[in-house]
Design an enzyme around this catalytic site. Structure first.
Site, mmCIF file in Angstrom:
data_model
loop_
_atom_site.group_PDB
_atom_site.id
_atom_site.type_symbol
_atom_site.label_atom_id
_atom_site.label_comp_id
_atom_site.label_asym_id
_atom_site.label_seq_id
_atom_site.Cartn_x
_atom_site.Cartn_y
_atom_site.Cartn_z
ATOM 1 N N SER A 70 2.004 -6.023 7.762
ATOM 2 C CA SER A 70 0.561 -5.967 8.018
ATOM 3 C C SER A 70 -0.218 -6.705 6.943
ATOM 4 C CB SER A 70 0.092 -4.513 8.090
ATOM 5 O OG SER A 70 0.671 -3.845 9.183
ATOM 6 N N LYS A 90 0.849 -1.198 0.000
ATOM 7 C CA LYS A 90 0.000 0.000 0.000
ATOM 8 C C LYS A 90 0.880 1.242 0.000
ATOM 9 C CE LYS A 90 0.851 1.214 4.524
ATOM 10 N NZ LYS A 90 1.561 2.452 4.968
ATOM 11 N N ASP A 129 -2.527 -1.136 10.794
ATOM 12 C CA ASP A 129 -2.690 -1.207 9.338
ATOM 13 C C ASP A 129 -3.299 -2.528 8.864
ATOM 14 O OD1 ASP A 129 -1.610 1.287 9.120
ATOM 15 O OD2 ASP A 129 0.260 0.666 8.180
#
Length: 294
Positions: free
Chosen positions: A112, A20, A145
């Site tokens: 994460s 991300k 996250d």
């Protein structure tokens, strides 16, 4: 099991763990317990790690691949599997292998995302039947996250990062530079020079392009010369931004051809990646495929 999930080795299934970007990140306050309040926008990418899972009947949770610098006690994948196992009270176990592409300590959410893929994948493989809200709540116990990766949508986030609103973002192309430094997030949160009262933004401000700043960027640039150098170089091609607490930096470009042309010029001290922003995680699609296949 769907053949698309199988990787050719008996009993193993493969699950994507996308990276991300934080398109912006504001620290807007601090709770009484010391946790920082923030606003950010999570942009999922079409690039990341792969998690391979194999069910065990003996209840053991085992790491099948070594992760340099990651102890068994701190391995988020192992912790995710054990947390799910305990919550669901299942007698089953798992072997877990990670094909690592996302740099550790780079602010791209690798640990994460890996943990989220373990939660989602083992929930299906073990047939524990937990819903997405329960899995996201378990993920939050592992890290702020993790829920966004469990839910599988690009999102606007508030609170400590767990208050998520799914949003549809332009699927832009990004050039990502890894300066090959591991930035310790906890150290940044303790930094006396960190701004902790940035004014709140809005989703409208994100869409209009007003929100691009990262509260961590001045601290990281001052403390890590390689990150500062990466941002200076990338500024030649677009507005460079820090992702999360760093140290990876990125810039949006007009198309894949432009991104590849920039990547070819990358100095040897940086590792470069080209990725496209996506709104729906491949993990979510894989989970749906698995459920449909039965």
């Amino acid at each position: 099991m769907s053949s698309a999930l199988m990787n050719g080795q008996a009993g193993w299934s493969s699950w994507p763990a996308p990276a991300k970007l934080n398109l912006f990140l504001h620290i807007v306050g601090q709770r009484a317990d010391g946790y920082h309040l923030l606003q950010t926008a999570f942009q999922l990418l079409d690039w990341g790690d792969s998690i391979r899972l194999r069910v065990r009947a003996d209840g053991e949770i085992s790491r099948a691949t070594e992760l340099p610098g990651v102890s068994l006690q701190s391995d988020l994948c192992l912790r995710a599997a054990k947390l799910l196992q305990e919550h669901a009270a299942t007698p089953l176990g798992a072997d877990i292998a990670v094909e690592k592409r996302i740099p550790m300590g780079g602010g791209l959410g690798g640990g994460s995302s890996d943990a989220a893929s373990v939660l989602v994948g083992l929930n299906l493989l073990w047939q524990t039947g937990l819903d997405i809200d329960t899995l996201a709540a378990l993920g939050l116990r592992l890290g702020a996250d993790v829920p966004v990766f469990v839910r599988g949508h690009s999102a606007w986030a508030e609170g400590i990062g767990e208050e998520l609103t799914a949003i549809t973002l332009p699927e832009q192309v990004y050039v990502i530079l890894d300066p090959q430094v591991c930035v310790p997030t906890a150290e940044l949160f303790r930094a006396p020079e960190l701004t902790r009262n940035t004014p709140r933004g809005t989703i409208r401000g994100l869409v209009s392009g007003e929100l691009v700043a990262n509260s961590f960027a001045p601290v990281v640039r001052a403390r890590f010369a390689a990150v500062d150098a990466a941002m200076h170089w990338l500024d030649r091609f677009g507005e460079s931004r820090l992702s999360g607490s760093g140290g990876c930096v990125f810039a949006a470009v007009s198309n894949i051809e432009a991104a590849n042309a920039i990547a070819q010029q990358c100095p040897p001290e940086f590792v470069v990646h080209v990725a496209r922003g996506i709104n729906v995680s491949p993990l979510l699609k894989m989970a749906h495929e698995f459920s449909v296949a039965g």
